[in-house]
Scaffold this motif. Structure first.
Motif, PDB file in Angstrom:
ATOM      1  N   SER A 258       0.831  -1.204   0.000  1.00 10.94           N
ATOM      2  CA  SER A 258       0.000   0.000   0.000  1.00 10.94           C
ATOM      3  C   SER A 258       0.868   1.258   0.000  1.00 10.94           C
ATOM      4  O   SER A 258       0.619   2.199  -0.774  1.00 10.94           O
ATOM      5  N   ASP A 259       1.881   1.270   0.849  1.00 13.01           N
ATOM      6  CA  ASP A 259       2.755   2.446   0.927  1.00 13.01           C
ATOM      7  C   ASP A 259       3.455   2.699  -0.399  1.00 13.01           C
ATOM      8  O   ASP A 259       3.548   3.848  -0.859  1.00 13.01           O
ATOM      9  N   ARG A 260       3.952   1.624  -1.045  1.00  9.49           N
ATOM     10  CA  ARG A 260       4.647   1.781  -2.329  1.00  9.49           C
ATOM     11  C   ARG A 260       3.696   2.303  -3.398  1.00  9.49           C
ATOM     12  O   ARG A 260       4.025   3.199  -4.172  1.00  9.49           O
ATOM     13  N   LEU A 262       0.736   3.890  -3.119  1.00 11.93           N
ATOM     14  CA  LEU A 262       0.211   5.235  -2.884  1.00 11.93           C
ATOM     15  C   LEU A 262       1.281   6.313  -3.094  1.00 11.93           C
ATOM     16  O   LEU A 262       0.942   7.473  -3.365  1.00 11.93           O
ATOM     17  N   SER A 263       2.543   5.936  -2.986  1.00  8.47           N
ATOM     18  CA  SER A 263       3.612   6.917  -3.172  1.00  8.47           C
ATOM     19  C   SER A 263       4.157   6.921  -4.597  1.00  8.47           C
ATOM     20  O   SER A 263       5.120   7.643  -4.887  1.00  8.47           O
ATOM     21  N   TYR A 264       3.540   6.142  -5.481  1.00  4.84           N
ATOM     22  CA  TYR A 264       4.005   6.120  -6.875  1.00  4.84           C
ATOM     23  C   TYR A 264       3.869   7.522  -7.480  1.00  4.84           C
ATOM     24  O   TYR A 264       2.787   8.114  -7.470  1.00  4.84           O
ATOM     25  N   ASP A 265       4.976   8.053  -7.982  1.00  5.08           N
ATOM     26  CA  ASP A 265       4.949   9.387  -8.575  1.00  5.08           C
ATOM     27  C   ASP A 265       5.544   9.397  -9.972  1.00  5.08           C
ATOM     28  O   ASP A 265       6.044  10.433 -10.443  1.00  5.08           O
ATOM     29  N   GLN A 272      -0.689   5.537 -12.806  1.00  3.05           N
ATOM     30  CA  GLN A 272      -1.281   6.589 -11.978  1.00  3.05           C
ATOM     31  C   GLN A 272      -2.752   6.296 -11.696  1.00  3.05           C
ATOM     32  O   GLN A 272      -3.231   6.439 -10.560  1.00  3.05           O
ATOM     33  N   ARG A 275      -3.005   3.467  -9.235  1.00  2.94           N
ATOM     34  CA  ARG A 275      -2.734   3.984  -7.880  1.00  2.94           C
ATOM     35  C   ARG A 275      -3.985   4.640  -7.302  1.00  2.94           C
ATOM     36  O   ARG A 275      -4.360   4.394  -6.153  1.00  2.94           O
ATOM     37  N   ASP A 276      -4.643   5.467  -8.109  1.00  5.11           N
ATOM     38  CA  ASP A 276      -5.835   6.170  -7.642  1.00  5.11           C
ATOM     39  C   ASP A 276      -6.992   5.201  -7.395  1.00  5.11           C
ATOM     40  O   ASP A 276      -7.799   5.407  -6.478  1.00  5.11           O
ATOM     41  N   ALA A 279      -6.352   3.844  -4.075  1.00  7.84           N
ATOM     42  CA  ALA A 279      -6.556   4.880  -3.068  1.00  7.84           C
ATOM     43  C   ALA A 279      -8.029   5.096  -2.754  1.00  7.84           C
ATOM     44  O   ALA A 279      -8.404   5.344  -1.597  1.00  7.84           O
ATOM     45  N   SER A 342      -6.900   3.370   6.038  1.00 12.68           N
ATOM     46  CA  SER A 342      -5.668   2.766   5.548  1.00 12.68           C
ATOM     47  C   SER A 342      -5.695   1.272   5.832  1.00 12.68           C
ATOM     48  O   SER A 342      -6.354   0.816   6.785  1.00 12.68           O
TER      49      SER A 342
END
Length: 368
Positions: A258-260, A262-265, A272, A275-276, A279, A342
């Protein structure tokens, strides 16, 4: 146009023909309800014993969708009317749907699915079990259950675990959509043909030289579907991103994943959007999706459907699912009030309750 929710017909004449099932509610993208499942299951069981039926062809009416899933409005109604359960309608719906899925996966004759347009959720469950899965230039496949706090059921615990790398886990947690090229790469489709070629395929099925031997008849279908595609296959997105997908989904710790994610930039628009999707999805659902997929890696088909029914029944008895459907499909405000913000917040004890026996739930029955 016929008013039947499933049009039952045959292709060909003579001693051996092809049974055809056409999902016929294009207004709601051929989404499955209890009546449709009963019709399909009944004919599949009948045709399995009928020597005059050599193969089965399943398609959907209209150009937009093969099948967009199940009728979750009725499932939600069952859940709301029976808080804490048993949710008789919903749980019996799952039991019969999974029985149909099992029959397709183990069918003694060739089954061709024409998977054009939207193929999601329960539609994917139908297609996944067929021996010959055709995808087209407009095929759009997805398992978006996390968006309504369900899970990729209908055998998803089986076929998603048989995709390369971490594709199955990725699709389950992000509700990402894939196209025909991706489906072939992910082992979720077998053949690419243009949608316009369906008439040629049906004509060939109607005039084929069928035999008594199912193995030979499988080869007959292979030959028919081996024609040159009349359209160019869309470019896939999954194969070029496999290293990213596997890296994002690696390991046995959902919190770390989850952390990886959600922090994908990165700059890839598809990642993207995935990721959303994660989220905005239910974090409680993410937890039970992750556990079910992991635990079922080596399950038999019967073990898969037995455990999916147990999980499905427990989900119907919890308010998270009804809230997800409300936000996405009823009020359409897309603002679900999930129980947890979360995956880190989901207590182990709460997650465990979804994997306990659901008292009063129906049992799976298998015809063979």
């Amino acid at each position: 146009m016929s008013e039947d929710v499933v049009i039952v017909s045959t292709l060909g004449e003579g001693d051996r023909r092809v049974g055809r099932l056409t999902l016929n509610v294009p207004r709601i993208l051929n989404s499955l309800d209890a009546e449709m499942i009963e019709i399909m299951l009944g004919k599949l069981l009948e045709w399995a014993e009928d020597d005059s039926i050599a193969a089965v062809y399943i398609d959907g009416e209209g150009d937009k969708a093969f099948c967009a899933g199940g009728d979750v409005h009725e499932l939600r109604r069952s859940s709301i009317e029976n808080p804490g359960g048993p949710c008789t309608y919903a749980e019996n719906f799952f039991a019969r749907e999974y029985q149909m899925n099992y029959v397709l996966f183990t069918y003694p004759k060739p089954v061709i699915c024409w998977g054009h347009g939207v193929v999601m959720g329960g539609g994917m469950g139908v297609m996944a079990g067929c021996s010959h899965r055709v995808v087209s230039e407009r095929t759009r496949i997805g398992m978006p259950e996390i968006t309504i706090a369900l899970f990729p059921d209908v055998g998803g615990s089986y076929f998603l675990n048989r995709t390369p790398g971490m594709i199955g886990r990725f699709l389950s947690l992000t509700s990402a959509h894939i196209n025909a090229a991706d489906a072939l790469f992910a082992n979720l489709g077998d053949v690419f043909l243009a949608h316009e070629q369906r008439h040629e395929v049906m004509a060939a099925l109607a005039s084929a030289e069928w035999t008594e031997d199912p193995h030979t008849n499988h080869a007959v279908v292979d030959a028919i579907l081996g024609m040159t595609p009349a359209a160019e296959m869309p470019v896939g997105v999954v194969e070029p991103l496999m290293s990213d997908i596997d890296a994002l989904m690696a390991g046995d710790n959902l919190g770390a994943i989850s952390d990886r994610l959600l922090s994908y930039d990165g700059e890839n628009a598809w990642l993207q959007k995935a990721r959303d999707g994660f989220a905005h999805g239910s974090k409680l659902a993410a937890a039970w999706i992750f556990r079910q997929l992991n635990e079922s890696v080596h399950y038999s088909l019967k073990e898969v459907f037995d455990t999916e029914l147990r999980l499905g029944a427990n989900i119907m008895r919890d308010p998270e699912f009804a809230e997800g459907v409300r936000a996405l499909l009823v009020d359409k405000d897309r603002q679900p009030k999930w129980q947890y913000d979360s995956v880190h917040d989901v207590p182990d004890a709460v997650l465990e309750t979804f994997f306990q026996e659901a008292e009063g739930a129906p049992e799976m029955h298998y015809p063979w």
